[in-house]
Motif scaffolding. Structure first.
Motif, PDB file in Angstrom:
ATOM      1  N   TRP A  39      96.976  54.372 -50.353  1.00 10.05           N
ATOM      2  CA  TRP A  39      97.847  53.210 -50.151  1.00 10.05           C
ATOM      3  C   TRP A  39      98.096  52.483 -51.464  1.00 10.05           C
ATOM      4  O   TRP A  39      99.234  52.077 -51.747  1.00 10.05           O
ATOM      5  CB  TRP A  39      97.217  52.261 -49.130  1.00 10.05           C
ATOM      6  CG  TRP A  39      98.029  51.033 -48.894  1.00 10.05           C
ATOM      7  CD1 TRP A  39      99.159  50.919 -48.145  1.00 10.05           C
ATOM      8  CD2 TRP A  39      97.768  49.729 -49.419  1.00 10.05           C
ATOM      9  NE1 TRP A  39      99.612  49.626 -48.167  1.00 10.05           N
ATOM     10  CE2 TRP A  39      98.774  48.875 -48.947  1.00 10.05           C
ATOM     11  CE3 TRP A  39      96.783  49.217 -50.243  1.00 10.05           C
ATOM     12  CZ2 TRP A  39      98.822  47.536 -49.281  1.00 10.05           C
ATOM     13  CZ3 TRP A  39      96.828  47.870 -50.571  1.00 10.05           C
ATOM     14  CH2 TRP A  39      97.838  47.041 -50.094  1.00 10.05           C
ATOM     15  N   LYS A  80     101.790  52.055 -53.219  1.00  8.45           N
ATOM     16  CA  LYS A  80     102.378  50.759 -53.588  1.00  8.45           C
ATOM     17  C   LYS A  80     102.779  50.740 -55.058  1.00  8.45           C
ATOM     18  O   LYS A  80     103.856  50.256 -55.412  1.00  8.45           O
ATOM     19  CB  LYS A  80     101.394  49.619 -53.312  1.00  8.45           C
ATOM     20  CG  LYS A  80     101.072  49.396 -51.858  1.00  8.45           C
ATOM     21  CD  LYS A  80     102.278  48.932 -51.086  1.00  8.45           C
ATOM     22  CE  LYS A  80     102.383  47.438 -51.129  1.00  8.45           C
ATOM     23  NZ  LYS A  80     103.452  46.903 -50.298  1.00  8.45           N
ATOM     24  N   LEU A 110     101.935  42.344 -57.073  1.00  9.57           N
ATOM     25  CA  LEU A 110     101.406  43.679 -56.806  1.00  9.57           C
ATOM     26  C   LEU A 110     100.000  43.834 -57.383  1.00  9.57           C
ATOM     27  O   LEU A 110      99.107  44.369 -56.727  1.00  9.57           O
ATOM     28  CB  LEU A 110     102.337  44.745 -57.383  1.00  9.57           C
ATOM     29  CG  LEU A 110     101.914  46.185 -57.170  1.00  9.57           C
ATOM     30  CD1 LEU A 110     101.931  46.531 -55.681  1.00  9.57           C
ATOM     31  CD2 LEU A 110     102.808  47.121 -57.946  1.00  9.57           C
TER      32      LEU A 110
END
Length: 89
Positions: A68, A72, A16
């Protein structure tokens, strides 16, 4: 807690982080490369010429991809908090 679970969480978190950083840095690197090629072709050696376009592109990228990126990150955090009971017990 099983060591494999810890390694999986570490891998997901690392992926990530790499994804979020790459989303911001790749456009900046592309603009930096284009400006460097322009500077090499014209033999202009001005440092602010390479800094300002990268700064503008980075700010615009964060503005455009910010929702975005935040989604996430919050999805990962929510998934982590929801799965805490299964990871511990």
């Amino acid at each position: 807690m099983d060591p494999q679970v810890v390694l999986d969480l570490y891998g997901q978190g690392f992926y990530l982080i790499v994804l979020l950083v790459a989303a911001v840095m790749v456009p900046s690197l592309a603009v930096g490369l284009m400006v460097s090629i322009f500077q090499a072709a014209t033999q202009i050696n001005e440092q602010t010429l390479s800094f300002l376009p990268r700064l503008i592109v980075t700010i615009l990228t964060i503005m455009y991809l910010g929702p975005w990126l935040l989604t996430k990150l919050t999805d990962f955090t929510n998934e982590l908090f929801i799965n805490i009971p299964m990871m511990i017990g």
